[in-house]
Design a protein around this motif. Sequence first.
Motif, short mmCIF file in Angstrom:
data_model
loop_
_atom_site.label_atom_id
_atom_site.label_comp_id
_atom_site.label_asym_id
_atom_site.label_seq_id
_atom_site.Cartn_x
_atom_site.Cartn_y
_atom_site.Cartn_z
N SER A 120 0.82 -1.22 0.00
CA SER A 120 0.00 0.00 0.00
C SER A 120 0.85 1.26 0.00
O SER A 120 0.43 2.29 -0.52
N ASN A 142 1.82 1.72 -3.43
CA ASN A 142 0.61 1.79 -4.24
C ASN A 142 0.71 0.88 -5.45
O ASN A 142 0.44 1.28 -6.59
N GLU A 183 -4.00 0.90 6.05
CA GLU A 183 -3.16 -0.03 5.29
C GLU A 183 -3.92 -1.31 4.99
O GLU A 183 -3.84 -1.85 3.87
N GLN A 238 -6.42 -0.57 2.11
CA GLN A 238 -5.74 -0.44 0.81
C GLN A 238 -5.24 -1.79 0.34
O GLN A 238 -5.36 -2.14 -0.84
N MET A 239 -4.63 -2.58 1.23
CA MET A 239 -4.11 -3.88 0.83
C MET A 239 -5.24 -4.80 0.39
O MET A 239 -5.11 -5.54 -0.59
N MET A 298 -6.32 -3.63 -3.05
CA MET A 298 -5.34 -3.92 -4.10
C MET A 298 -5.22 -5.42 -4.34
O MET A 298 -5.05 -5.87 -5.48
#
Length: 357
Positions: free
Chosen positions: A80, A83, A169, A172-173, A176
């Motif tokens: 993250s 990115n 985090e 986001q992880m 993703m």
Amino acid sequence: MGEQPLFSLKAHVFQIDPDTKRNWIPASKHAVTVSFFYDAARSVYRIISVGGTKAIINSTITPNMTFTKTSQKFGQWADSRANTVYGLGFATEQQLQQFSEQFKEFKESARLVRDKSQEKFELLSPALNISSPQVLCEDRQSPPLLGVNGSSEDKLFRSKSADMEESSEKEQMRKMLSEGSICERNPEAELFSLRDSNAKLVAALHEANSSIDQWKKQLAEYQEETVRLREQVAELEAQRGVSASSETASEELSQTVAEMEALIKAKDEEISILRGKKPDVIELEKEREEACQRMQDLEVKNSELEKRVRSAEGALASSQDARGRAEIAMQKVIETLDVKICNLSDLRQNLAKLLEK
């Protein structure tokens, strides 16, 4: 870099397309070295890989990271902070397993470092306002795996923001990884996955074929036993009709017939269950054929690309030969012109001599 690598392996490196978040982009033309390092200055573990003169992987391992094996030789993880999502294709399944185990080990070490840092802050926080400079100096001299660099104010800021960073985090992880897990791979990554799927389908097909043989054998045995039991029932019914001498014998015969019919019914249910399992084998065979077809299509595309490359190389060689022939012809023309110029100068000298006479 002053640190020595803790663990290294060679792998093909991929990164997720930042625009589509679905396609894999090769970060290296060939297999490169991927290493785990420990940064003592910041008390963090990192994954680093250098291709040529630039770093194609520089990922800091956090306790929230997860390395996912998407096939027998391919794995990925989301970073993250950078990115992006990194993907690694290994030569063997054993190398992928080794990398995954090392990732888990260093991830656990990163978690221990973070927990030790938080525990140390909790021990120091009640006396932050009255601690002496000597205590702060001793805190700075703690071992790198148990302490956090910087002043007490930095530790206070990091500990307060740890939970916020961890939650953001994680989100986001998770996002993703969900995007990276459904990405459309390039032919090389797709080939990794197809080979893995084909191997699994072949193993499942072999297992299903062996199970079918076993089921057929059991079915034949059940059918034979069913016929035998029905014959016994018929014989018992005939005996009951002939020798209806006593009421006790009739009751025992009825009970035996009921048991035989219950046993036949149970065998019939087992036969229907075995017959119902047959479509699963057909579906496995269909999936295997589709995977083989996709692999054949990729091999055809690969052969077409190789033909185009060979054609381009042949055209380049032809152009180089033509250029060499043109240079040779030009050299011959220049030599001819030099000879003619020499002859012309000789003629001029002869003409001058004639005019003097």
